[in-house]
Design a protein around this motif. Structure first.
Motif, mmCIF file in Angstrom:
data_model
loop_
_atom_site.group_PDB
_atom_site.id
_atom_site.type_symbol
_atom_site.label_atom_id
_atom_site.label_comp_id
_atom_site.label_asym_id
_atom_site.label_seq_id
_atom_site.Cartn_x
_atom_site.Cartn_y
_atom_site.Cartn_z
ATOM 1 N N SER A 70 137.390 18.380 42.709
ATOM 2 C CA SER A 70 137.435 18.747 44.117
ATOM 3 C C SER A 70 137.264 20.250 44.249
ATOM 4 C CB SER A 70 138.752 18.305 44.749
ATOM 5 O OG SER A 70 138.859 18.776 46.063
ATOM 6 N N THR A 71 136.501 20.661 45.220
ATOM 7 C CA THR A 71 136.322 22.087 45.478
ATOM 8 C C THR A 71 137.605 22.718 45.976
ATOM 9 O OG1 THR A 71 134.053 21.562 46.088
ATOM 10 C CG2 THR A 71 134.858 23.745 46.673
ATOM 11 N N ARG A 72 138.379 21.975 46.718
ATOM 12 C CA ARG A 72 139.624 22.512 47.259
ATOM 13 C C ARG A 72 140.626 22.812 46.148
ATOM 14 N NH1 ARG A 72 143.452 19.399 51.705
ATOM 15 N NH2 ARG A 72 145.064 21.008 51.873
ATOM 16 N N LYS A 73 140.719 21.913 45.180
ATOM 17 C CA LYS A 73 141.654 22.151 44.071
ATOM 18 C C LYS A 73 141.214 23.359 43.251
ATOM 19 C CE LYS A 73 143.218 17.368 43.607
ATOM 20 N NZ LYS A 73 143.314 16.212 42.690
ATOM 21 N N GLN A 74 139.882 23.486 43.055
ATOM 22 C CA GLN A 74 139.392 24.629 42.299
ATOM 23 C C GLN A 74 139.688 25.934 43.027
ATOM 24 O OE1 GLN A 74 138.186 24.414 39.284
ATOM 25 N NE2 GLN A 74 137.881 26.633 39.094
ATOM 26 N N LEU A 75 139.578 25.943 44.335
ATOM 27 C CA LEU A 75 139.908 27.142 45.112
ATOM 28 C C LEU A 75 141.382 27.483 44.994
ATOM 29 C CD1 LEU A 75 137.813 26.515 48.351
ATOM 30 C CD2 LEU A 75 137.348 28.182 46.560
ATOM 31 N N GLU A 76 142.228 26.452 44.992
ATOM 32 C CA GLU A 76 143.664 26.711 44.849
ATOM 33 C C GLU A 76 143.988 27.286 43.473
ATOM 34 O OE1 GLU A 76 145.532 23.048 45.688
ATOM 35 O OE2 GLU A 76 145.194 23.133 47.868
ATOM 36 N N PRO A 93 145.416 35.630 38.649
ATOM 37 C CA PRO A 93 145.490 37.028 39.094
ATOM 38 C C PRO A 93 144.173 37.782 38.921
ATOM 39 C CG PRO A 93 146.670 36.739 37.022
ATOM 40 C CD PRO A 93 146.315 35.377 37.491
ATOM 41 N N LYS A 94 143.378 37.382 37.930
ATOM 42 C CA LYS A 94 142.120 38.093 37.725
ATOM 43 C C LYS A 94 141.085 37.713 38.783
ATOM 44 C CE LYS A 94 142.581 38.757 32.732
ATOM 45 N NZ LYS A 94 141.959 38.510 31.404
ATOM 46 N N LYS A 95 140.971 36.412 39.050
ATOM 47 C CA LYS A 95 139.970 35.977 40.023
ATOM 48 C C LYS A 95 140.361 36.331 41.452
ATOM 49 C CE LYS A 95 138.074 32.138 37.337
ATOM 50 N NZ LYS A 95 137.788 30.690 37.326
ATOM 51 N N SER A 96 141.635 36.346 41.721
ATOM 52 C CA SER A 96 142.076 36.652 43.083
ATOM 53 C C SER A 96 142.321 38.140 43.300
ATOM 54 C CB SER A 96 143.366 35.880 43.399
ATOM 55 O OG SER A 96 144.403 36.272 42.504
ATOM 56 N N HIS A 97 142.030 38.988 42.284
ATOM 57 C CA HIS A 97 142.240 40.427 42.429
ATOM 58 C C HIS A 97 141.139 41.029 43.295
ATOM 59 C CE1 HIS A 97 143.389 44.526 41.528
ATOM 60 N NE2 HIS A 97 142.162 44.791 41.074
ATOM 61 N N LYS A 98 141.535 41.828 44.233
ATOM 62 C CA LYS A 98 140.577 42.487 45.103
ATOM 63 C C LYS A 98 139.900 43.615 44.338
ATOM 64 C CE LYS A 98 140.194 44.988 49.461
ATOM 65 N NZ LYS A 98 140.931 45.573 50.611
ATOM 66 N N PRO A 99 138.583 43.694 44.364
ATOM 67 C CA PRO A 99 137.901 44.764 43.623
ATOM 68 C C PRO A 99 138.199 46.131 44.225
ATOM 69 C CG PRO A 99 136.352 43.552 44.986
ATOM 70 C CD PRO A 99 137.625 42.793 45.039
ATOM 71 N N GLU A 100 138.224 47.130 43.322
ATOM 72 C CA GLU A 100 138.514 48.483 43.769
ATOM 73 C C GLU A 100 137.345 49.035 44.570
ATOM 74 O OE1 GLU A 100 141.198 50.133 43.522
ATOM 75 O OE2 GLU A 100 142.342 48.819 42.190
ATOM 76 N N PRO A 101 137.620 49.654 45.686
ATOM 77 C CA PRO A 101 136.523 50.229 46.475
ATOM 78 C C PRO A 101 135.986 51.482 45.795
ATOM 79 C CG PRO A 101 138.629 50.768 47.470
ATOM 80 C CD PRO A 101 138.931 49.828 46.353
ATOM 81 N N PRO A 102 134.744 51.817 46.027
ATOM 82 C CA PRO A 102 134.182 53.034 45.416
ATOM 83 C C PRO A 102 134.846 54.282 45.991
ATOM 84 C CG PRO A 102 132.661 52.101 47.010
ATOM 85 C CD PRO A 102 133.749 51.103 46.851
ATOM 86 N N VAL A 103 134.981 55.299 45.109
ATOM 87 C CA VAL A 103 135.638 56.544 45.507
ATOM 88 C C VAL A 103 134.579 57.516 45.998
ATOM 89 C CG1 VAL A 103 137.068 58.464 44.746
ATOM 90 C CG2 VAL A 103 137.459 56.171 43.835
#
Length: 645
Positions: free
Chosen positions: A537-543, A549-559
């Motif tokens: 299921s796509t929903r289970k994979q999203l959960e 923590p790696k996949k849900s980490h927000k990428p750092e914005p450019p400085v």
């Protein structure tokens, strides 16, 4: 005779009667004198009616303000008394007979206890007769009013027009030139000048009113006509090219008519049309036959199972016997006649089986040179309505086809496919009017068939009204306009299904994906260590990805700028800065190739990496010649090689 045997016979009869369930053998069923019972019932009913009439007269004399409601109710009660009296008489006779006879004399099962209790209650009540219907209140005033309203509706067909509600289907931005509705009224198909054909399913749509399919079956040709067959399983598509197409309910191609040879003079000797089509329709009785008319001055019938050649050809002719272009064509209601409206203003009707000479012919039906846009037979099959390009609507009786029965003028018509149709009860005639841009509203005009008076109008939109359909089963009116709209008029009480199915459904919300998931690649022959687990299921994979923590980490914005948060801004973030840093600021001069190579000699000797370690034992030491003044002079060109001026 031996008495013992007699006793045995009696005991045997008793055993048999106990086993079979009979109370005795040889007893006769009671007989009734029906004539006497009917005569007694008639006398009782007459006496009770006279008694009730006397009581009613006394009541009227005492309180004269009593309404007629109680009188009618008493009459209704007295009318129901004779049948009940008969039943009571039969019950009294049966009860007396049953008292005289023994219990063993009754034939059949005993009556249920509810039956006796009901008769006891009937004896206590004064009124005898069957129960009144649940909706009966003893008064006929309301029913009389309802009957009067029904009579008014029958006399006034305008009240049957379903125009209290409407829905708007957005086909596109250009003219809706074709409408088709299947016989059951479940699907609507629209076509226009934008080459598109859209399919609408009333049962599958919600309040968003979106078409479930859109296609261009005839490429870059305007759609002239669309019609479902009599069974509703295929659709005839007539466009601006010479070949008509037949599609199924889902829009897939079923048949395409063949194109004829345009270099043959006699069009009867070609297999198909050679010029642009103008109109087409299905046979009302035969589901495989349809008809088309074209600018090649022919009207052809086709068989759905044979796409290699037409079935028959009708050739309209003028008074001089010359070719005439048919602009519209139709079948009669019984399918025995074929009618065509032509550019010279004539209406020509053939017998379907005799294609040479016309059966009915009107030479001056409309103004010559104007395109007759529509022909429509009434439901009785005798009357024909014609919508002309000369802004008229005429009604004809084909039995006397010399002059029209009625004529309506002032109906502007700018399109060669403007419709006219009859109402389901055959009492009204409907057509649309055309307007120029920003010069008013297009109207749907209703005429009384008998008096031919304009009895009703509907202002549709600020564009021309071209196509109109009045479906007899749905009792809904479909309209195609010049600004890309298809409107459906209906009445919640008088109409059935159709647009009523989709307006009650709430609009479905679109599910928006939060993240993009990686596509699942199926590798059946891969090793277990390399095989990907199947995504259930796509929903289970999203959960699961959300918890990672790696996949849900927000990428750092450019400085940008000098830096912040302990991070130093990197140079060369843009293309211009990269060029300045690496190219423009490079001070090395590569004009001398030898110097450019020897510039890296010291580094290569100190830190050998590629070639030198492999040849450390066998590689000789390189000896380079030193530059001197002689070398410089040698590089100079001799005097005799210089070009003389």
């Amino acid at each position: 005779m031996d008495p013992n045997r007699m006793d045995e016979g009696k005991s045997g009869d008793g055993d048999i009667s106990s086993v079979m369930g009979f109370s005795g053998f040889g007893k006769k069923a009671r007989t009734f004198d029906l004539d006497a019972i009917f005569e007694q019932t008639r006398r009782t009913a007459i006496e009770r009616s006279q008694h009730a009439l006397e009581e009613r007269q006394k009541t009227q004399k005492e309180g004269g303000g009593e309404s007629s409601t109680s009188v009618k109710a008493s009459i209704h009660t007295q009318r129901n008394k004779p049948a009940a009296a008969t039943s009571r008489k039969q019950e009294s006779d049966s009860s007396s007979d049953s008292d005289s006879d023994s219990d063993s004399g009754l034939i059949g099962p005993p009556p249920p206890p509810q039956h006796t209790a009901q008769h006891d209650d009937d004896d206590d009540e004064e009124l005898v007769g069957p129960p009144l219907p649940p909706g009966y209140t003893g008064s006929t005033a309301h029913s009389d009013e309802d009957d009067e309203d029904d009579d008014d509706d029958d006399d006034n067909p305008v009240k049957k027009i379903p125009d209290t509600h409407e829905i708007t289907l957005q086909h596109g931005t250009k003219t809706v030139s074709a409408l088709g509705l299947d016989p059951s009224g479940a699907r609507l198909v629209t076509g226009g000048y934008d080459y598109d054909v859209r399919f609408w399913d009333f049962a599958g749509m919600d309040q968003a009113l979106q078409a479930f399919r859109s296609l261009q079956p005839c490429e870059c040709h305007q759609i002239k006509s669309l019609q479902y067959s009599v069974t509703g399983d295929v659709i005839l598509v007539v466009s601006g090219n010479a070949q008509a197409k037949v599609l199924d309910r889902d829009g897939f191609n079923v048949m395409e008519c063949v194109k004829g040879d345009q270099y043959i003079v006699d069009m009867a000797n070609t297999k198909g049309h050679t010029a642009m089509l103008n109109s087409g329709c299905w046979h009302p009785k035969i589901k495989e036959e349809f008809m088309t008319c074209s600018n090649d001055c022919t009207v052809r019938t086709w068989d759905l199972n044979s796409d290699k050649k037409h079935k028959s050809v009708f050739k309209p002719r003028s008074v001089q016997g010359k070719k005439v272009t048919p602009t519209c064509c139709t079948y009669s209601r019984d399918g025995k006649l074929v009618a065509a409206g032509c550019q010279d203003g004539t209406i020509q009707i053939w017998d379907r089986n005799l294609s040479v000479h016309t059966k009915f012919h009107c030479r001056q039906a409309h103004t010559p040179g104007s395109d007759t846009s529509c022909l429509s037979f009434s439901y009785d099959g005798v009357t024909l309505a014609s919508r002309g390009g000369d802004d008229t609507l005429k009604l004809w009786d084909i039995r006397n086809f010399r002059k029209p029965v009625n004529v309506a003028t002032g109906l502007t018509n700018y399109f060669s496919m403007t419709d006219c149709c009859f109402s389901p009860d055959d009492k009204l005639l409907v057509t649309g009017t055309s307007v120029k841009k920003d010069e008013g509203n297009g109207k749907l005009v209703f005429f009384d068939r008998t008096s031919f008076q304009r009895v009703y109008e509907i202002e549709v939109t600020n564009a021309s009204v071209i196509r109109c359909l009045w479906h007899p089963k749905l009792n809904q009116i479909m309209v195609g306009t010049g600004n890309g709209l298809a409107k459906v008029y209906y009445d919640p009480v008088k109409s059935h299904r159709g647009a009523k199915l989709c307006v009650v459904k709430s609009q479905r919300k679109e599910k928006q994906a939060e993240t993009l998931t990686q596509d699942y690649i199926i590798t059946p022959h891969a090793l277990p260590m390399f095989r990907e687990a199947r995504q259930r299921s796509t929903r289970k994979q999203l959960e699961k990805d959300r918890l990672d923590p790696k996949k849900s980490h927000k990428p750092e914005p450019p400085v940008s700028g000098p830096g912040r948060g302990g991070r130093v801004a990197a140079h060369g973030g843009t293309l211009s800065s990269f060029i300045v840093k690496n190219i423009a600021l490079d001070k090395s001069d590569d004009s001398n190739a030898r110097e450019a190579i020897l510039r890296h000699a010291k580094e290569a000797a100190d830190n050998p990496y590629w070639v030198a370690p492999a040849y450390t034992q066998t590689q000789p030491e390189p000896v380079f010649a030193e530059e001197s003044d002689e070398d410089e002079e040698a590089d100079k060109e001799p005097e005799w090689k210089k070009r003389k001026i």
